[in-house]
Design an enzyme around this catalytic site. Structure first.
Site, short mmCIF file in Angstrom:
data_model
loop_
_atom_site.label_atom_id
_atom_site.label_comp_id
_atom_site.label_asym_id
_atom_site.label_seq_id
_atom_site.Cartn_x
_atom_site.Cartn_y
_atom_site.Cartn_z
N HIS A 156 14.72 11.36 51.57
CA HIS A 156 13.77 10.50 52.24
C HIS A 156 13.62 8.86 51.71
CE1 HIS A 156 12.69 14.45 53.25
NE2 HIS A 156 11.86 13.95 54.28
N PHE A 181 8.57 8.76 45.13
CA PHE A 181 7.76 9.49 43.87
C PHE A 181 8.43 9.40 42.66
CE2 PHE A 181 5.96 11.87 47.78
CZ PHE A 181 4.84 11.18 47.82
N GLU A 211 5.67 15.97 39.59
CA GLU A 211 7.03 15.12 39.48
C GLU A 211 7.32 14.63 38.15
OE1 GLU A 211 5.66 14.37 43.50
OE2 GLU A 211 4.50 14.33 41.70
N HIS A 245 2.11 3.65 11.27
CA HIS A 245 0.96 4.36 11.49
C HIS A 245 0.66 5.65 10.37
CE1 HIS A 245 2.47 3.07 15.27
NE2 HIS A 245 1.27 2.99 15.66
N ARG A 263 21.07 14.52 52.89
CA ARG A 263 20.58 15.50 52.08
C ARG A 263 20.91 17.07 52.47
NH1 ARG A 263 14.45 16.86 54.86
NH2 ARG A 263 15.03 16.85 57.18
N ASP A 270 -4.45 13.51 20.05
CA ASP A 270 -5.28 13.29 21.23
C ASP A 270 -4.68 12.51 22.27
OD1 ASP A 270 -7.79 14.37 20.02
OD2 ASP A 270 -7.66 12.68 18.39
N GLY A 271 -3.92 11.40 21.83
CA GLY A 271 -3.22 10.50 23.07
C GLY A 271 -2.17 11.58 23.85
N ASP A 302 5.46 9.36 58.71
CA ASP A 302 4.53 9.44 57.33
C ASP A 302 4.19 7.97 56.81
OD1 ASP A 302 4.50 12.17 57.19
OD2 ASP A 302 6.04 12.27 55.99
N PRO A 320 6.42 7.39 23.83
CA PRO A 320 5.64 7.47 24.74
C PRO A 320 4.67 8.93 24.88
CG PRO A 320 7.32 6.77 25.49
CD PRO A 320 7.68 7.28 24.06
N ASN A 345 -8.23 15.10 15.39
CA ASN A 345 -8.77 14.43 14.18
C ASN A 345 -9.88 13.51 14.60
OD1 ASN A 345 -7.54 12.00 15.29
ND2 ASN A 345 -5.54 11.96 13.80
#
Length: 683
Positions: free
Chosen positions: A479, A455, A429, A36, A370, A168-169, A487, A125, A198
């Site tokens: 959970h 999640f 998260e 790049h 938990r 920008d990404g 739920d 990423p 840019n």
């Protein structure tokens, strides 16, 4: 201007140095036939300014703890960073630039932590670098509040800054919205993000995808925003950027600098083209760039004068590091207890009496894992000052609160201070997971973050980077199954355990009971890599086993929890299903079928054991095997073998009370017994 560069000549940056950086970027990408080049060429002035004037660093000592951090969030432009590392005097050579993007080189396609000297985190990423930097900034202010709370503003030896170069990404990724809001709420004024504005991305102009006002967005999130327009010749305005970087810090506000640039400037045929983003310019255009810069040297030419100028930063860095060390030594002499704490934190050392500090649970009692984790966190916090964390707005359901630990917030909120050990991540998260990586990279912390297991999908890119970097971060996922109940399927994880186990260098731990949960925490903290504790909300019986056996068994990933002479079958179970397996084995025994029960809290730890131990637990001669787990069956076939059976859930859950949901999805003693009878019959 930072104290790292106070003696730099009044002239900003030598033009020949910037020209060299630009041509090295073009030459490296051209030689690799990939990369790049556009951003690296255009931003050579900005990167040079940072490394030469504003970043407090010592290239001769890349791990110096007093250094600032630079994060290239747009990691695809990695050659931009490698060139600055080479020019500044880090352990990166001209041959390394020539080997850009080749097998086993020290200059891979994206920056990799621990692979190249001077690279502070793995990036690529988009959005990850920015969010990781937020965590670094959090780690630094927490460290200062813990170890040097009495120092005047700007006077602590633990004052460090984090600089980010973002694209920008990066700003388009949803992760950056989460991270930006978090940084603003936390008032992280040690964080500076330079946004390369840019107007170009891979598919063309950014107008194709975005019309937002980035300055207004970040101001709304609590940032101090500066704008630097193009210079008169169309280049990056290096004087304007220097002024923005040198501006007095606004207390309680992270800083965003919107830096206008033209991608690939000043390469005449590539300026402002999407093609220059991710492909070599080509020999003709590289020659045109040389003409535009007034240079006719061969590729990879670096004059002695340019290199000498660039490497003056090494001498300046050594002076700054020496002065810092004197101040640090004075601090350590004045505060020996704090210095001892700092040394322990830096080494991530474990308390010698850790085992005796941990809670113990009475066999036969019913405790959710938990709840057991919450009590363990509290006990650990009492003896480990480096342990802190929180949840994505789920501290009570996840049981992550450190009682009496205070809230990690700026004092201006009136709700806490930076010494607080409870981080209120909000419903973010992904930013939580990325910032945890940054906290781990900033010092010797043991940081944890909680949410529901389902999640974890929102966290996966950051989990993967934690595994790539082998960072000691701990995810608390409660959970953990359809036992979540009413739920319904949107909140009931099915495929998650299998997919998380598929991540290399990542450990999933699903303890069977309260004492296994305690042992799991201890084992996770003994290890250096990332791990996820998978916990249930429903009460499960505490197994009647010697605690030493539990700790040893959990540490090895799998162990026998019930056995009988001449066992004909083995049940392998995890989490709450161990109790189910034990009940099924008892009934099978009454029917004359001898069954061994193995609790396997961690498939990864078990796989890492020597063959003799694995054979001891799962003898090859016993092919009648049943795996029991309230999750997808994927991945269990390798342990049960072709003659075995899997009692799992390979469809989504449903909304019903927990017991009814479990029964409706086949997590019953009857189904386990049927599986035992089947594998015995075919053995």
């Amino acid at each position: 201007m930072s104290n790292a560069t106070a003696n730099v000549d009044a002239a900003l940056i030598d033009d020949a140095l910037i020209t060299t950086a630009r041509l090295l970027a073009a030459d490296s990408v051209e030689r690799a036939k990939s990369g790049h080049p556009g951003t690296a060429i255009a931003l050579a002035p900005a990167a040079t300014l940072l490394f030469q004037r504003h970043l407090r660093h010592d290239p001769a000592d890349p791990s110096w703890i007093g250094r600032d951090r630079f994060i290239l969030s747009c990691g695809h432009a990695s050659i931009l960073l490698y060139i600055q590392l080479y020019l500044s005097g880090y352990d990166v050579t001209l041959d390394d630039l020539r080997a850009f993007r080749t097998l086993d080189s020290r200059t891979p396609g994206h920056p990799e932590f621990r692979h190249t000297a001077g690279v502070e985190t793995t990036t690529g990423p988009l959005g990850q670098g920015l969010a990781t930097a937020v965590g670094m900034a959090m780690g630094f202010v927490h460290e200062r509040a813990l170890l040097d709370p009495d120092a005047a503003a700007g006077e602590s030896v633990f004052n460090r800054r984090v600089f980010v170069l973002a694209s920008d990404g990066d700003l388009q990724e949803g992760l950056s919205y989460e991270a930006g809001a978090l940084a603003g709420r936390l008032g992280l004024d040690n964080l500076t993000v330079i946004y390369d504005d840019n107007d170009i991305q891979i598919e063309g102009g950014t107008a194709l995808t975005s019309s937002e006002d980035a300055a207004a967005r970040f101001r709304a999130q609590g940032w101090d925003v500066h704008r630097v327009e193009l210079a008169g010749d169309g280049d990056v305005d290096i004087a304007g950027l220097d002024a923005a970087l040198s501006a007095t810090t606004v207390a309680g506000k992270p800083r965003l600098i919107l830096l206008k640039s033209q991608i690939a400037y000043p390469s005449p045929g590539a300026v402002n083209t999407a093609a220059s983003h991710g492909a070599p310019l080509g020999a003709t255009e590289v020659a045109a760039l040389r003409d535009a810069l007034g240079v006719d040297d061969a590729p990879f030419t670096v004059s002695d004068e340019v290199l000498a100028t660039a490497r003056e930063v090494t001498a300046r860095g050594a002076l700054v590091r020496g002065a810092w060390q004197e101040r640090f030594d004075a601090w350590a002499h004045a505060h020996p207890d704090r210095a001892a704490t700092f040394a322990a934190l830096s080494a991530r050392s474990m308390p010698s009496d850790l085992f005796s500090s941990l809670p113990q649970f009475e066999p036969g009692s019913s405790v959710s894992t938990r709840d057991a984790s919450g009590k363990t966190i509290q006990a650990l916090a009492d003896v480990m000052p480096g342990l802190w964390g929180g949840s994505a707005d789920l501290a009570e359901p996840n049981r992550t609160e450190i009682k009496g630990g205070g809230s990690f917030l700026p004092t201006s909120t009136g709700l806490g201070d930076y010494s607080g050990r409870n981080i209120h991540w909000g419903v973010r998260e992904h930013a939580m997971a990325a910032a945890m990586n940054g906290i781990a990279l900033s010092g010797g912390w043991r940081v944890f973050g909680g949410t529901f297991l389902v999640f974890s999908d929102y966290q996966r890119p950051s989990i993967r980077l934690a595994a790539l970097m082998n960072l000691p971060v701990t995810y608390i996922w409660s959970h953990d199954s359809v036992a979540l109940g009413q739920d319904g399927p949107t909140h009931q994880p099915i495929e998650h355990l299998a997919s998380l186990r598929a991540i290399p260098n990542f450990t999933v731990v699903r303890p069977a009971d309260a004492n296994e949960t305690v042992a799991a925490w201890a084992a996770v903290l003994e290890n250096s890599g990332p791990a996820g504790l998978v916990l249930g909300r429903q009460g499960v019986p505490v197994l009647d086993l010697p605690l030493d056996d539990v700790h040893a068994g959990v540490r090895r990933g799998g162990y026998v929890v019930a056995d009988t002479a001449d066992a004909r079958a083995i049940i392998i179970a995890t989490g709450s299903e161990v109790a189910l397996a034990l009940e099924a084995s008892r009934i099978a025994g009454d029917e004359g079928i001898a069954v061994r029960v193995v609790s396997m809290p961690s498939r990864e730890w078990f796989a890492a054991q020597d063959p003799q131990y694995r054979e001891q637990i799962l003898p090859a001669a016993i092919t009648a095997r049943v795996a029991v787990e309230a999750a997808a069956s994927f991945g269990w076939h390798e342990l049960v073998g072709p003659a075995g059976a899997i009692v799992g859930i390979d469809e989504f859950g449903l909304s019903a009370p927990a017991d009814e949901a479990l029964a409706a999805r086949g997590m019953t003693v009857a189904r386990v017994l049927d599986a035992i009878r089947t594998v015995i019959a075919t053995d």
